[in-house]
Motif scaffolding. Structure first.
Motif, PDB file in Angstrom:
ATOM      1  N   LEU A  19       0.710  -1.220  -0.296  1.00  0.00           N
ATOM      2  CA  LEU A  19      -0.356  -0.394   0.219  1.00  0.00           C
ATOM      3  C   LEU A  19       0.854   1.174   0.035  1.00  0.00           C
ATOM      4  O   LEU A  19       1.351   1.752   0.665  1.00  0.00           O
ATOM      5  CB  LEU A  19      -0.640   0.414   0.833  1.00  0.00           C
ATOM      6  N   LYS A  20       0.547   1.794  -1.705  1.00  0.00           N
ATOM      7  CA  LYS A  20       1.758   3.276  -0.897  1.00  0.00           C
ATOM      8  C   LYS A  20       0.759   4.146  -0.787  1.00  0.00           C
ATOM      9  O   LYS A  20       0.328   5.523  -1.240  1.00  0.00           O
ATOM     10  CB  LYS A  20       1.891   3.056  -2.688  1.00  0.00           C
ATOM     11  N   LEU A  21       1.392   3.804   0.688  1.00  0.00           N
ATOM     12  CA  LEU A  21       0.358   5.472   1.592  1.00  0.00           C
ATOM     13  C   LEU A  21       1.087   6.846   0.789  1.00  0.00           C
ATOM     14  O   LEU A  21       0.446   7.797   0.841  1.00  0.00           O
ATOM     15  CB  LEU A  21       0.559   5.224   2.942  1.00  0.00           C
ATOM     16  N   HIS A  22       1.904   6.931   0.665  1.00  0.00           N
ATOM     17  CA  HIS A  22       2.507   8.048   0.454  1.00  0.00           C
ATOM     18  C   HIS A  22       3.566   8.191  -0.538  1.00  0.00           C
ATOM     19  O   HIS A  22       5.009   6.990  -0.418  1.00  0.00           O
ATOM     20  CB  HIS A  22       2.918   9.492   1.399  1.00  0.00           C
ATOM     21  N   GLY A  23       3.537   9.545  -1.937  1.00  0.00           N
ATOM     22  CA  GLY A  23       4.162   8.676  -3.008  1.00  0.00           C
ATOM     23  C   GLY A  23       5.198   9.770  -3.341  1.00  0.00           C
ATOM     24  O   GLY A  23       6.265  10.106  -4.191  1.00  0.00           O
ATOM     25  N   ARG A  24       5.987  10.800  -2.222  1.00  0.00           N
ATOM     26  CA  ARG A  24       6.878  10.997  -2.517  1.00  0.00           C
ATOM     27  C   ARG A  24       7.943  11.329  -0.966  1.00  0.00           C
ATOM     28  O   ARG A  24       7.613   9.649  -0.372  1.00  0.00           O
ATOM     29  CB  ARG A  24       6.541  12.487  -1.723  1.00  0.00           C
ATOM     30  N   CYS A  25       9.233  11.689  -1.161  1.00  0.00           N
ATOM     31  CA  CYS A  25      10.075  11.197  -0.333  1.00  0.00           C
ATOM     32  C   CYS A  25      10.806  12.398   0.505  1.00  0.00           C
ATOM     33  O   CYS A  25      11.107  13.006  -0.842  1.00  0.00           O
ATOM     34  CB  CYS A  25      11.118   9.642  -1.083  1.00  0.00           C
ATOM     35  N   ASN A  26      11.919  12.446   1.403  1.00  0.00           N
ATOM     36  CA  ASN A  26      12.301  13.008   2.155  1.00  0.00           C
ATOM     37  C   ASN A  26      13.788  12.577   1.778  1.00  0.00           C
ATOM     38  O   ASN A  26      14.791  13.659   1.751  1.00  0.00           O
ATOM     39  CB  ASN A  26      12.251  13.314   3.259  1.00  0.00           C
ATOM     40  N   LEU A  27      14.323  11.776   0.622  1.00  0.00           N
ATOM     41  CA  LEU A  27      15.615  11.745   0.959  1.00  0.00           C
ATOM     42  C   LEU A  27      15.522  11.514  -0.752  1.00  0.00           C
ATOM     43  O   LEU A  27      14.430  11.300  -1.905  1.00  0.00           O
ATOM     44  CB  LEU A  27      15.967  10.246   1.056  1.00  0.00           C
ATOM     45  N   ARG A  43       4.990  11.727 -10.260  1.00  0.00           N
ATOM     46  CA  ARG A  43       4.967  12.888 -10.783  1.00  0.00           C
ATOM     47  C   ARG A  43       3.417  13.554 -11.332  1.00  0.00           C
ATOM     48  O   ARG A  43       3.169  14.986 -10.976  1.00  0.00           O
ATOM     49  CB  ARG A  43       5.744  13.668 -12.079  1.00  0.00           C
ATOM     50  N   HIS A  44       3.035  12.791 -11.529  1.00  0.00           N
ATOM     51  CA  HIS A  44       1.443  13.414 -11.516  1.00  0.00           C
ATOM     52  C   HIS A  44       0.247  12.239 -10.798  1.00  0.00           C
ATOM     53  O   HIS A  44      -0.647  12.520 -11.532  1.00  0.00           O
ATOM     54  CB  HIS A  44       1.368  12.360 -12.983  1.00  0.00           C
ATOM     55  N   ARG A  45       0.667  11.708  -9.712  1.00  0.00           N
ATOM     56  CA  ARG A  45      -0.482  10.820  -8.563  1.00  0.00           C
ATOM     57  C   ARG A  45      -0.458  11.859  -7.880  1.00  0.00           C
ATOM     58  O   ARG A  45       0.717  12.610  -7.031  1.00  0.00           O
ATOM     59  CB  ARG A  45       0.457   9.592  -8.320  1.00  0.00           C
ATOM     60  N   PRO A  46      -1.134  11.549  -6.769  1.00  0.00           N
ATOM     61  CA  PRO A  46      -1.213  12.372  -5.640  1.00  0.00           C
ATOM     62  C   PRO A  46      -0.841  11.932  -4.781  1.00  0.00           C
ATOM     63  O   PRO A  46      -0.304  10.961  -5.018  1.00  0.00           O
ATOM     64  CB  PRO A  46      -2.752  11.938  -5.006  1.00  0.00           C
ATOM     65  N   PRO A  47       0.146  13.031  -3.926  1.00  0.00           N
ATOM     66  CA  PRO A  47       1.076  12.842  -3.068  1.00  0.00           C
ATOM     67  C   PRO A  47       0.727  12.122  -1.613  1.00  0.00           C
ATOM     68  O   PRO A  47       1.776  10.639  -1.397  1.00  0.00           O
ATOM     69  CB  PRO A  47       1.910  14.103  -2.299  1.00  0.00           C
ATOM     70  N   MET A 268       2.246 -10.744  -4.369  1.00  0.00           N
ATOM     71  CA  MET A 268       2.171  -9.732  -4.339  1.00  0.00           C
ATOM     72  C   MET A 268       1.446  -9.194  -5.056  1.00  0.00           C
ATOM     73  O   MET A 268       1.850  -9.073  -6.164  1.00  0.00           O
ATOM     74  CB  MET A 268       3.597  -9.335  -3.575  1.00  0.00           C
ATOM     75  N   VAL A 269       0.918  -7.548  -4.692  1.00  0.00           N
ATOM     76  CA  VAL A 269       0.420  -6.420  -5.578  1.00  0.00           C
ATOM     77  C   VAL A 269       0.586  -5.077  -5.130  1.00  0.00           C
ATOM     78  O   VAL A 269       0.814  -4.836  -4.467  1.00  0.00           O
ATOM     79  CB  VAL A 269      -0.141  -7.176  -6.430  1.00  0.00           C
ATOM     80  N   VAL A 270       1.286  -4.313  -5.752  1.00  0.00           N
ATOM     81  CA  VAL A 270       0.952  -2.807  -5.808  1.00  0.00           C
ATOM     82  C   VAL A 270      -0.031  -1.942  -5.861  1.00  0.00           C
ATOM     83  O   VAL A 270      -1.180  -1.855  -7.039  1.00  0.00           O
ATOM     84  CB  VAL A 270       2.553  -2.217  -6.790  1.00  0.00           C
ATOM     85  N   ILE A 271      -0.192  -1.214  -4.973  1.00  0.00           N
ATOM     86  CA  ILE A 271      -1.696  -0.095  -4.536  1.00  0.00           C
ATOM     87  C   ILE A 271      -0.788   1.328  -4.957  1.00  0.00           C
ATOM     88  O   ILE A 271      -0.526   1.498  -3.997  1.00  0.00           O
ATOM     89  CB  ILE A 271      -2.739  -0.532  -4.018  1.00  0.00           C
ATOM     90  N   GLU A 272      -1.171   1.523  -5.681  1.00  0.00           N
ATOM     91  CA  GLU A 272      -0.372   3.536  -5.565  1.00  0.00           C
ATOM     92  C   GLU A 272      -1.161   3.842  -5.008  1.00  0.00           C
ATOM     93  O   GLU A 272      -2.508   3.924  -4.729  1.00  0.00           O
ATOM     94  CB  GLU A 272      -0.033   3.558  -7.171  1.00  0.00           C
ATOM     95  N   THR A 273      -0.415   5.467  -4.950  1.00  0.00           N
ATOM     96  CA  THR A 273      -1.584   6.566  -4.173  1.00  0.00           C
ATOM     97  C   THR A 273      -2.662   6.794  -4.827  1.00  0.00           C
ATOM     98  O   THR A 273      -3.797   6.963  -4.126  1.00  0.00           O
ATOM     99  CB  THR A 273      -1.109   7.731  -3.451  1.00  0.00           C
ATOM    100  N   ASP A 274      -3.155   6.587  -5.972  1.00  0.00           N
ATOM    101  CA  ASP A 274      -3.941   6.717  -6.684  1.00  0.00           C
ATOM    102  C   ASP A 274      -5.151   6.295  -7.312  1.00  0.00           C
ATOM    103  O   ASP A 274      -6.211   6.065  -7.460  1.00  0.00           O
ATOM    104  CB  ASP A 274      -3.804   7.641  -8.499  1.00  0.00           C
ATOM    105  N   GLY A 275      -4.856   4.732  -6.403  1.00  0.00           N
ATOM    106  CA  GLY A 275      -5.477   3.612  -6.663  1.00  0.00           C
ATOM    107  C   GLY A 275      -5.335   2.502  -7.900  1.00  0.00           C
ATOM    108  O   GLY A 275      -6.093   1.012  -7.515  1.00  0.00           O
ATOM    109  N   ALA A 276      -4.160   2.400  -8.363  1.00  0.00           N
ATOM    110  CA  ALA A 276      -3.491   2.076  -9.935  1.00  0.00           C
ATOM    111  C   ALA A 276      -2.761   1.020  -8.720  1.00  0.00           C
ATOM    112  O   ALA A 276      -2.029   0.719  -8.242  1.00  0.00           O
ATOM    113  CB  ALA A 276      -2.913   2.647 -10.412  1.00  0.00           C
ATOM    114  N   ILE A 277      -3.531  -0.185  -9.880  1.00  0.00           N
ATOM    115  CA  ILE A 277      -2.828  -1.719  -9.144  1.00  0.00           C
ATOM    116  C   ILE A 277      -1.943  -2.197 -10.353  1.00  0.00           C
ATOM    117  O   ILE A 277      -2.154  -2.090 -11.315  1.00  0.00           O
ATOM    118  CB  ILE A 277      -3.907  -2.445  -9.601  1.00  0.00           C
ATOM    119  N   GLU A 278      -0.822  -2.130  -9.431  1.00  0.00           N
ATOM    120  CA  GLU A 278       0.472  -2.272 -10.555  1.00  0.00           C
ATOM    121  C   GLU A 278       1.312  -3.843  -9.960  1.00  0.00           C
ATOM    122  O   GLU A 278       0.806  -4.166  -8.824  1.00  0.00           O
ATOM    123  CB  GLU A 278       1.432  -1.163 -10.355  1.00  0.00           C
ATOM    124  N   GLN A 279       2.172  -4.262 -10.286  1.00  0.00           N
ATOM    125  CA  GLN A 279       3.108  -5.150 -10.439  1.00  0.00           C
ATOM    126  C   GLN A 279       4.111  -4.525  -9.294  1.00  0.00           C
ATOM    127  O   GLN A 279       4.789  -3.428  -9.137  1.00  0.00           O
ATOM    128  CB  GLN A 279       3.745  -5.871 -12.159  1.00  0.00           C
TER     129      GLN A 279
END
Length: 384
Positions: A19-27, A43-47, A268-279
């Protein structure tokens, strides 16, 4: 592109949800597959993942659990840097999923450690969330790559680790993640990791492809890893190193829980900040959109994910071993290595790993070590 032919058994259900809860990083890590590689869709997904997206993801996980009668699943809070979401949003996400899914949900968070503090750790204790921290070893090694805009991050990570490994919170410590840098001394790095007495260590090869190959010459990563393996193998009780453990498992005839080892279908599967399901997110190293399935948690269930041709191609077991790898003695144990590392433009992923030489040397070394250990006479117990 791997061609899927023949009848395949029904795919096993998904058991882990990133679950990609936050799509930005401080590093600004120079090897990061999210920000420093080919795929710049972040860059085009919600943070920040919206509460409605978290609820939709929870509903889909619950649906999958019911359909396959799963007793438990795992959810990993990821990013970016998931702690940028703040304690309140982290708590909301964990409670939403747990309240929705009709099975046990094991939660963990993978963090760079710079934001870990007592407030987060008290929350993780309350919610029973394990904490994994990214640390590349000693200060000189870590700060080469894992940097803030103002310099290295090692000191801040150590403060977070000091809080995590204190007696009050140590039971939350899930382990360390380290990206291998062959220009640094392997045993210095290993000793720096071992100093925290982690329950587990993940050693990762830097993501690379045939189109963008690693800077180090073939064999350099094998030499680095075998030095660490020999130290690890000789020091009981050893910390768990998933790469080594899974290679040992497959060499002894078992299965692997790592997508980079063996031919066990990934779960496993990835869920991006905008709800997209990805590999697997590291496919972003190959090209922009390599992980994209065109699916999302609002409109698609996870059984649809399992039927997607790109997912099917990577869940074929031994039949999915890349064509050039099939004559190799390690074909079914190595499985061709990490899918990302097989990519070559424009022909796709049906290639041996760009780390093939390293994998061959590493598997050979571990195989010989196991043969020697298994052939050694067992000492009789000393009479008391």
């Amino acid at each position: 592109m791997i061609t899927v032919t023949g009848e395949l058994p029904p795919p096993p259900p998904l058991r882990q949800f990133i679950l990609k809860l936050h799509g930005r990083c401080n590093l600004a890590c120079d090897y990061c597959y999210v920000y420093a590689k080919s795929d710049q869709r972040w860059r085009h997904r919600p943070p920040l993942m919206a509460p409605a997206t978290v609820r939709a993801a929870a509903d889909r996980i619950a649906e999958h659990v019911r359909a396959h009668r799963l007793p438990d699943v795992s959810v990993v809070l990821h990013g970016g840097e998931p702690l940028l979401a703040g304690p309140r949003r982290v708590e909301q996400a964990v409670r939403t999923v747990r309240d929705t899914v009709g099975a046990r949900v094991d939660f963990s968070v993978q963090t760079n450690g710079t934001l870990l503090n007592d407030r987060f750790l008290r929350l993780f204790d309350e919610l029973d969330v394990l904490v994994g921290v990214s640390l590349d070893g000693d200060q000189a090694t870590h700060d080469l790559h894992r940097r803030t805009p103002h310099g290295g991050s090692h000191d801040r990570v150590l403060r977070g680790l000091a809080a995590l490994t204190a007696p009050r919170h140590r039971h939350l410590f899930g382990g360390l993640l380290c990206v291998v840098d062959v220009t640094r001394d392997p045993l210095t790095v290993w000793d720096a990791l071992r100093a925290f007495d982690p329950p587990a260590v993940d050693l990762l090869l830097p993501h690379a492809t045939w189109t963008t190959p690693p800077a180090a010459p073939p064999g350099a990563h094998a030499a680095w890893l075998t030095a660490v393996f020999d130290r690890w193998f000789a020091e009981p009780p050893a910390v768990r190193v998933r790469l080594f453990e899974e290679i040992v498992n497959v060499l002894l005839g078992g299965s692997s829980a790592l997508g980079s080892v063996g031919t066990t279908p990934p779960g496993m599967v990835v869920i991006e900040t905008d709800g997209a399901i990805e590999q697997c997110g590291s496919l972003a190293t190959a090209y922009e959109g390599a992980a994209d399935l065109g699916l999302d948690v609002v409109h698609h269930d996870f059984d649809t994910v399992l039927r997607h041709p790109a997912v099917v191609a990577r869940r074929r077991g031994e039949a999915g071993v890349p064509t050039p790898c099939r004559p190799c003695r390690w074909a079914t144990t190595c499985g061709g290595g990490h899918p990302t590392h097989r990519y070559r433009h424009p022909s796709g992923f049906d290639h041996r790993s760009v780390y093939c030489t390293d994998l061959d040397l590493l598997y050979t070394h571990i195989h010989k070590t196991l043969q020697t250990a298994l052939a050694a006479p067992t000492k009789a117990p000393t009479p008391r």
